[in-house]
Design an enzyme around this catalytic site. Structure first.
Site, mmCIF file in Angstrom:
data_model
loop_
_atom_site.group_PDB
_atom_site.id
_atom_site.type_symbol
_atom_site.label_atom_id
_atom_site.label_comp_id
_atom_site.label_asym_id
_atom_site.label_seq_id
_atom_site.Cartn_x
_atom_site.Cartn_y
_atom_site.Cartn_z
ATOM 1 N N SER A 101 35.769 -26.286 -7.603
ATOM 2 C CA SER A 101 34.812 -26.707 -6.563
ATOM 3 C C SER A 101 35.130 -25.377 -5.430
ATOM 4 O O SER A 101 36.002 -24.723 -5.780
ATOM 5 C CB SER A 101 34.802 -27.888 -6.025
ATOM 6 O OG SER A 101 33.800 -28.062 -4.966
ATOM 7 N N LYS A 137 25.363 -19.462 -0.746
ATOM 8 C CA LYS A 137 25.877 -20.594 -1.417
ATOM 9 C C LYS A 137 24.392 -21.398 -1.706
ATOM 10 O O LYS A 137 23.857 -21.751 -1.132
ATOM 11 C CB LYS A 137 26.756 -21.629 -0.467
ATOM 12 C CG LYS A 137 27.094 -22.802 -1.425
ATOM 13 C CD LYS A 137 28.213 -23.703 -0.789
ATOM 14 C CE LYS A 137 28.859 -24.508 -1.502
ATOM 15 N NZ LYS A 137 28.067 -25.465 -2.056
#
Ligand code: IVH
Length: 702
Positions: A101, A137
């Site tokens: 992550s 993102k």
């Protein structure tokens, strides 16, 4: 997986923890359980009940607690591993490279810390400027794709980071994913790439329009619309969503001798460029190499501003140390690479609790339900009050008092309730009942055919009168400086103003005696009111609050008359004869000027010195073109916040001509819910602009 009781408990604990400054020792395990629950909601159920920002805050609490009590760190803590998105019905496969992550940051200080941390890890001086690759993102579903001998052979979801669900057939339906790519030209026989499957905002809007037509529940956001279909049994379903895949990581590459050949690239940017050359979709204009953390921050700021105009949903920007050798020096935690960080944008959606609903009476009697929610910070402001538009809106969202609701505020769009979460509803929660009588004067409410709003039609309703007065003195109408809504409400309560005419005969002596007023403010108010008396008559007409008679129509009518009082002799035809004035406005005007009490009030105002005569100067003024000037428009489907006739009238006021059918002559189609064949037909004519009701209202400044 979780019972409803457990869900409610975990949600409640989350909210309780979030209101704390930091986590207490006795709450640590429960906080972990909460994070695990939210990961399941987000990754598996695809229906997050808290915002990313709320999740991140709780995650931060857990991290801080663990930093202070390293001996107590639980192995299941989400800080020690990435969340798990696997569904048991799928075959799982191992990733060639772990899919970790990202660590999160929210401000420049955090970014500076990140920059300094990296310099320490790389044994560089703190003044040295490092090169970072910054890119969006993307907010969708993370997947990995494997190529062997230039063929796409496998795709998988992230899963727990080590093993994910195999979704090859579904991924093959993504048009921006090449199924063949010349990796061999780089001496690569086996490669693994990582990317994000997303859908565009316009595609998302279309999907929800279709879902509404089919009576299906609406998807909360573009992210849910993309991740949900990655793991379906039928690839046709995935194909129907038109997913896009942005590749952001070249995570594995080996040659026929099974040696890693990723080192042919020196940095992140080169590896991404190489993938672009091979035909993969990568961020282009959205990607920038930045020198030093300040440049990184500046580029991010540009994107904070552009975010709403961008055609994909972004939840932040990712900052990656460019140089591969330096990346290696930084290494990884079990949760994220130390050489990258996500800069998260302010959340647009958050959950809150619906505490109460107030029914507000508008200036023409329309009743607007307004939800009072537990205050939540959303994209820079705290939201505590949200319009629920009308009864149909409440019913379509199945809203109950005490419900947990998902609230959204995007850009300058007013906040609205996206959905409620029935699974978190308290058992005793009551459905919201729309009143049958006016909350101000208790008259029975009526709903006219074709209108979405219930209305109070009592001409003497005190709440309506106050709203009319507030409109009368507002900027667009009489523009009386210093006489705002709270003062109007106060004067009305004190019985000092009972009609519009009363504004022009205020007792300034009495006003100067009121608490908080004094001589000076009273005199100032008098000056503003005296000034307003000389306003051109179109302002007076607009200030009368005649339904559908807005700023532009008032000007059009005012141009045609000498005195405002002339209008008492006007037949309907004269109104309709004015270009851009239609029969709906005509009827309303006729009705207003045929009522004796209105004429009496206007005459009173005239005696009190309010100008009722058209001056030459006013007449000479040109009327600005409406936003839809010269355009043809058609409304289809049922509109949520206004009636069809009202919408047509508004369109007319903005210069548009209403059409009744879809043809190449049509310029704009405004789509409400349940739009059917007209929408389909319009989609086949590329010159027709398709607008949502919201976009239409925004365009006309409503
Ligand atoms: S880099 C080791 N770059 O964000 C590399 N991730 O919150 C780690 N994401 O799971 C990821 N856009 O699914 C990276 N440009 C981007 C991204 C991105 C979206 C997702 C990714 C990851 C999640 C972490």
């Amino acid at each position: 997986m979780y019972s409803q009781i457990q869900e409610k408990q975990l949600y409640q604990s989350t909210i309780d923890f979030l209101s704390l400054e930091k986590l207490q020792a006795q709450d640590y395990l429960q906080a972990i359980a909460c994070l695990q629950y939210h990961e399941w909601k987000y990754y598996v159920q695809n229906e997050a009940v808290i915002s990313d920002q709320q999740y991140d805050l709780l995650f931060q609490f857990v991290k801080e607690f663990e930093a202070a009590h390293p001996a107590s760190i639980h192995q299941d803590s989400p800080t020690q591993r990435v969340g798990n998105d696997s569904i048991s019905e799928f075959e799982t496969v191992s990733h060639l490279q772990a899919m970790l992550s990202l660590d999160n940051t929210y401000n420049l200080d955090d970014l500076n810390d990140f920059d300094q941390r990296i310099k320490k890890l790389c044994s560089l001086s703190s003044e040295q400027e490092l090169e970072y690759l910054v890119e969006p993102k993307f907010d969708g579903g993370s997947i990995s794709v494997v190529f062997e001998n230039d063929q796409m052979v496998r795709a998988a979801t992230r899963g727990d980071g080590m093993r994910g669900d195999e979704i090859t057939l579904n991924a093959k339906t993504i048009k921006s994913l090449p199924l063949k790519a010349k990796f061999s030209s780089l001496g690569i026989t086996k490669a693994e790439l990582r990317g994000e499957a997303i859908i565009s905002k316009s595609n998302f809007a279309q999907i929800n329009i279709k879902r509404e037509q089919q009576g299906l529940t609406l998807l909360a956001n573009a992210r849910n619309a993309s991740t949900g279909v990655l793991r379906v049994k039928d690839p046709k379903e995935t194909a129907s969503r038109n997913l896009d895949l942005f590749i952001f990581q070249f995570s594995f590459a080996e040659n026929q001798n099974r040696d890693s050949v990723l080192d042919q690239f020196q940095n992140q940017n080169q590896s991404i460029e190489a993938l672009a050359q091979l035909g993969f979709k990568v961020a282009t204009v959205e990607r920038k190499l930045c020198k030093g953390i300040q440049q990184v921050f500046d580029f991010i700021q540009q994107w904070v501003e552009r975010r709403d105009q961008y055609h994909y949903e972004l939840d932040g920007m990712v900052v990656k140390l460019n140089d591969f050798k330096l990346q290696e020096l930084c290494g990884y935690t079990s949760h994220h690479p130390r050489w990258a960080v996500a800069f998260k944008f302010q959340a647009k959606q958050a959950s809150s609790k619906l505490l109460a609903v107030e029914f507000q009476v508008g200036k023409i009697g329309s009743i607007t339900p307004v939800a009072k929610i537990e205050p939540v910070p959303l994209a820079g402001v705290t939201v505590s009050s949200i319009s629920l538009h009308n009864e149909d809106f409440i019913l379509s969202k199945d809203l109950h008092l005490g419900d947990t609701v998902l609230v959204e505020r995007a850009g300058d769009v007013i906040p609205y309730i996206v959905k409620s979460f029935p699974e978190l509803r308290p058992e005793s929660a009551k459905a919201i009942r729309f009143p049958t009588h006016c909350p101000s004067c208790d008259s029975a409410l009526i709903k006219e055919q074709d209108q979405a709003a219930w209305r109070c039609v009592n001409p003497n309703c005190p709440a309506q009168l106050t709203q009319k007065l507030i409109h009368h003195v507002s900027k667009d109408a009489m523009d009386i400086d210093g006489l705002g809504s709270s003062l109007i409400e106060r004067f009305a309560e004190l019985g000092m103003i009972r009609s519009m005419a009363d504004i022009y005969r205020l007792d300034y002596q009495a006003i100067s005696q009121l608490e908080g007023m004094g001589q000076k403010s009273s005199e100032k108010l008098k000056l503003s009111i005296e000034k307003a008396k000389k306003n051109p008559i179109h302002r007076v007409l607009h200030g009368l609050c005649i339904h559908h008679v807005g700023k532009k129509v008032s000007k059009l009518i005012a141009e045609q008359i000498h005195s405002l009082l002339d209008l008492q002799h006007w037949p309907l035809e004269r109104y309709i004869a004015i270009k851009d004035v239609g029969p709906v406005v005509g009827e309303k005007m006729l009705n207003y000027f045929s009522q004796v009490e209105n004429i009496t009030m206007l005459k009173e105002m005239e005696i009190l010195g309010v100008n009722m005569i058209q001056t030459e100067e006013d007449q000479a003024k040109q009327i600005s073109d409406g936003v839809f000037s010269g355009k043809t428009i058609l409304f289809t489907g049922s509109l949520q916040s206004i009636g069809r006739t009202e919408a047509q009238e508004l369109a007319e006021q903005a210069g548009a001509k209403n059409l009744s059918a879809v043809s190449s002559k049509l310029n704009i189609l405004v789509v409400g819910t349940d739009a059917g064949s007209k929408l389909k037909k319009a989609q086949e004519i590329p010159t027709i602009q398709i607008m949502t009701e919201e976009e239409f209202l925004k365009a006309i400044g409503k």
